[in-house]
Design a protein around this motif. Structure first.
Motif, PDB file in Angstrom:
ATOM      1  N   VAL A  99       0.868  -1.176   0.000  1.00 58.54           N
ATOM      2  CA  VAL A  99       0.000   0.000   0.000  1.00 58.54           C
ATOM      3  C   VAL A  99       0.901   1.220   0.000  1.00 58.54           C
ATOM      4  N   SER A 100       0.599   2.169  -0.873  1.00 60.89           N
ATOM      5  CA  SER A 100       1.433   3.366  -0.924  1.00 60.89           C
ATOM      6  C   SER A 100       0.575   4.607  -1.128  1.00 60.89           C
ATOM      7  N   PHE A 101       1.100   5.718  -0.638  1.00 61.34           N
ATOM      8  CA  PHE A 101       0.445   7.011  -0.813  1.00 61.34           C
ATOM      9  C   PHE A 101       1.532   8.065  -0.702  1.00 61.34           C
ATOM     10  N   GLY A 102       1.592   8.944  -1.711  1.00 60.09           N
ATOM     11  CA  GLY A 102       2.651   9.943  -1.702  1.00 60.09           C
ATOM     12  C   GLY A 102       4.005   9.245  -1.699  1.00 60.09           C
ATOM     13  N   ASP A 103       4.869   9.622  -0.766  1.00 59.68           N
ATOM     14  CA  ASP A 103       6.193   9.004  -0.683  1.00 59.68           C
ATOM     15  C   ASP A 103       6.263   7.908   0.378  1.00 59.68           C
ATOM     16  N   VAL A 104       5.091   7.484   0.909  1.00 65.76           N
ATOM     17  CA  VAL A 104       5.042   6.449   1.948  1.00 65.76           C
ATOM     18  C   VAL A 104       4.562   5.133   1.335  1.00 65.76           C
ATOM     19  N   SER A 105       5.250   4.054   1.652  1.00 67.47           N
ATOM     20  CA  SER A 105       4.823   2.726   1.208  1.00 67.47           C
ATOM     21  C   SER A 105       4.910   1.749   2.367  1.00 67.47           C
ATOM     22  N   LEU A 106       3.942   0.825   2.436  1.00 67.22           N
ATOM     23  CA  LEU A 106       3.885  -0.181   3.487  1.00 67.22           C
ATOM     24  C   LEU A 106       3.830  -1.562   2.840  1.00 67.22           C
ATOM     25  N   ASP A 107       4.674  -2.472   3.310  1.00 70.62           N
ATOM     26  CA  ASP A 107       4.738  -3.830   2.794  1.00 70.62           C
ATOM     27  C   ASP A 107       4.226  -4.792   3.860  1.00 70.62           C
ATOM     28  N   ALA A 108       3.107  -5.474   3.567  1.00 70.79           N
ATOM     29  CA  ALA A 108       2.481  -6.362   4.547  1.00 70.79           C
ATOM     30  C   ALA A 108       3.324  -7.602   4.823  1.00 70.79           C
ATOM     31  N   GLN A 109       4.004  -8.103   3.800  1.00 67.75           N
ATOM     32  CA  GLN A 109       4.768  -9.332   3.969  1.00 67.75           C
ATOM     33  C   GLN A 109       5.903  -9.155   4.966  1.00 67.75           C
ATOM     34  N   SER A 110       6.611  -8.055   4.866  1.00 69.85           N
ATOM     35  CA  SER A 110       7.758  -7.817   5.741  1.00 69.85           C
ATOM     36  C   SER A 110       7.424  -6.920   6.925  1.00 69.85           C
ATOM     37  N   ARG A 111       6.218  -6.331   6.897  1.00 69.12           N
ATOM     38  CA  ARG A 111       5.819  -5.360   7.911  1.00 69.12           C
ATOM     39  C   ARG A 111       6.783  -4.174   7.939  1.00 69.12           C
ATOM     40  N   ARG A 112       7.249  -3.785   6.764  1.00 67.03           N
ATOM     41  CA  ARG A 112       8.179  -2.661   6.672  1.00 67.03           C
ATOM     42  C   ARG A 112       7.470  -1.426   6.117  1.00 67.03           C
ATOM     43  N   ALA A 113       7.852  -0.293   6.663  1.00 70.44           N
ATOM     44  CA  ALA A 113       7.329   0.985   6.193  1.00 70.44           C
ATOM     45  C   ALA A 113       8.496   1.813   5.670  1.00 70.44           C
ATOM     46  N   ARG A 114       8.255   2.539   4.582  1.00 71.14           N
ATOM     47  CA  ARG A 114       9.319   3.360   3.999  1.00 71.14           C
ATOM     48  C   ARG A 114       8.796   4.731   3.605  1.00 71.14           C
ATOM     49  N   VAL A 115       9.681   5.696   3.730  1.00 68.63           N
ATOM     50  CA  VAL A 115       9.482   7.013   3.130  1.00 68.63           C
ATOM     51  C   VAL A 115      10.514   7.111   2.026  1.00 68.63           C
ATOM     52  N   GLY A 116      10.055   6.997   0.774  1.00 69.32           N
ATOM     53  CA  GLY A 116      10.996   6.888  -0.321  1.00 69.32           C
ATOM     54  C   GLY A 116      11.810   5.621  -0.159  1.00 69.32           C
ATOM     55  N   GLU A 117      13.131   5.750  -0.080  1.00 74.16           N
ATOM     56  CA  GLU A 117      14.020   4.606   0.140  1.00 74.16           C
ATOM     57  C   GLU A 117      14.423   4.473   1.604  1.00 74.16           C
ATOM     58  N   ARG A 118      13.941   5.374   2.450  1.00 71.23           N
ATOM     59  CA  ARG A 118      14.325   5.383   3.865  1.00 71.23           C
ATOM     60  C   ARG A 118      13.323   4.573   4.684  1.00 71.23           C
ATOM     61  N   GLN A 119      13.849   3.643   5.504  1.00 73.79           N
ATOM     62  CA  GLN A 119      12.961   2.825   6.335  1.00 73.79           C
ATOM     63  C   GLN A 119      12.396   3.637   7.486  1.00 73.79           C
ATOM     64  N   LEU A 120      11.122   3.381   7.778  1.00 72.25           N
ATOM     65  CA  LEU A 120      10.424   4.064   8.866  1.00 72.25           C
ATOM     66  C   LEU A 120      10.137   3.042   9.962  1.00 72.25           C
ATOM     67  N   SER A 121      10.632   3.289  11.157  1.00 71.85           N
ATOM     68  CA  SER A 121      10.456   2.341  12.264  1.00 71.85           C
ATOM     69  C   SER A 121       9.109   2.578  12.938  1.00 71.85           C
ATOM     70  N   LEU A 122       8.200   1.588  12.825  1.00 71.71           N
ATOM     71  CA  LEU A 122       6.860   1.708  13.383  1.00 71.71           C
ATOM     72  C   LEU A 122       6.549   0.512  14.266  1.00 71.71           C
TER      73      LEU A 122
END
Length: 224
Positions: free
Chosen positions: A128-151
């Motif tokens: 799922v992505s919106f703007g520069d944010v993307s969320l990956d359900a398989q890995s439970r990883r969140a990113r802003v662009g190429e930068r990982q977001l710790s959630l």
């Protein structure tokens, strides 16, 4: 049977928690200090952790912070005798998913644990992505662009809920039901989580903003 880590140094309260959680068909593991808690998290797969804030040597806040620094998304419920807003915010900033004030009923504790363990089925959505944010359900990883977001797990679910439907306002009861499993949890926790998410998005230089729609809920906007 799902395993639950309990971190409590008071012998009487530890036994009460152990018995109460076992009675709800979970397998409890009780430890009394932060070092042993971190060892157990590194060795065993837990469905959730119940951690007392006031512990000798290493506070529950510090334990939670170290769990998050290790990359773990273990759902964490903090227990405390204090109910100040500053304490709640500090707990959430340390990576906790929920905050329960003593004294409490075991029905409420069980409900909070069930909510923490809830997860969207990964096969229902992958990215799922919106703007520069993307969320990956398989890995439970969140990113802003190429930068990982710790959630934390609940921060992940809240952000996913908002960015998956950017064209509408998501109400507080909807957020509580989707993330915490009940629309009857204190709505202030939504505001606290949104505040934390805003800080993390800003720290990641994201152009996505979470906008408050007064009296209704929240909506995301993508800046230029």
């Amino acid at each position: 049977m799902k395993s639950v880590l309990i971190v409590e140094d008071d012998p009487e309260m530890g036994q009460v928690l152990e018995r109460g959680i076992a009675a709800r068909d979970y397998a409890p593991t009780l430890v009394t200090d932060g070092v042993e808690a971190l060892i157990q998290v590194s060795r065993q797969q837990f469905a959730a952790a119940v951690i007392d804030v006031m512990l000798p040597g290493m506070s529950g806040f510090e334990i939670c912070r170290r769990i998050r620094e290790s990359g773990s998304t273990l759902p964490v419920l903090l227990l405390t005798a204090r109910d100040g807003i500053d304490d709640r915010v500090f707990g959430l900033d340390s990576g906790a998913d929920d905050y329960l004030t003593k004294p409490f009923s075991f029905d409420e504790l069980a409900a909070r644990l069930r909510a923490l363990m809830r997860r969207d089925a990964p096969e229902q959505w992958s990215l799922v992505s919106f703007g520069d944010v993307s969320l990956d359900a398989q890995s439970r990883r969140a990113r802003v662009g190429e930068r990982q977001l710790s959630l934390s797990p609940n921060e992940f679910l809240l952000l996913k809920l908002l960015i998956s439907q950017p064209d509408r306002v998501v109400t507080r009861p909807e957020i509580l039901d989707a993330v915490w499993g009940s629309p009857y949890v204190d709505q202030n926790i939504v505001d606290q989580y949104v505040s934390t998410l805003r800080k993390k998005l800003a720290a990641g230089s994201s152009r996505v903003a979470i906008v408050t729609i007064r009296g209704v809920g929240y909506q995301v906007e993508a800046g230029a």
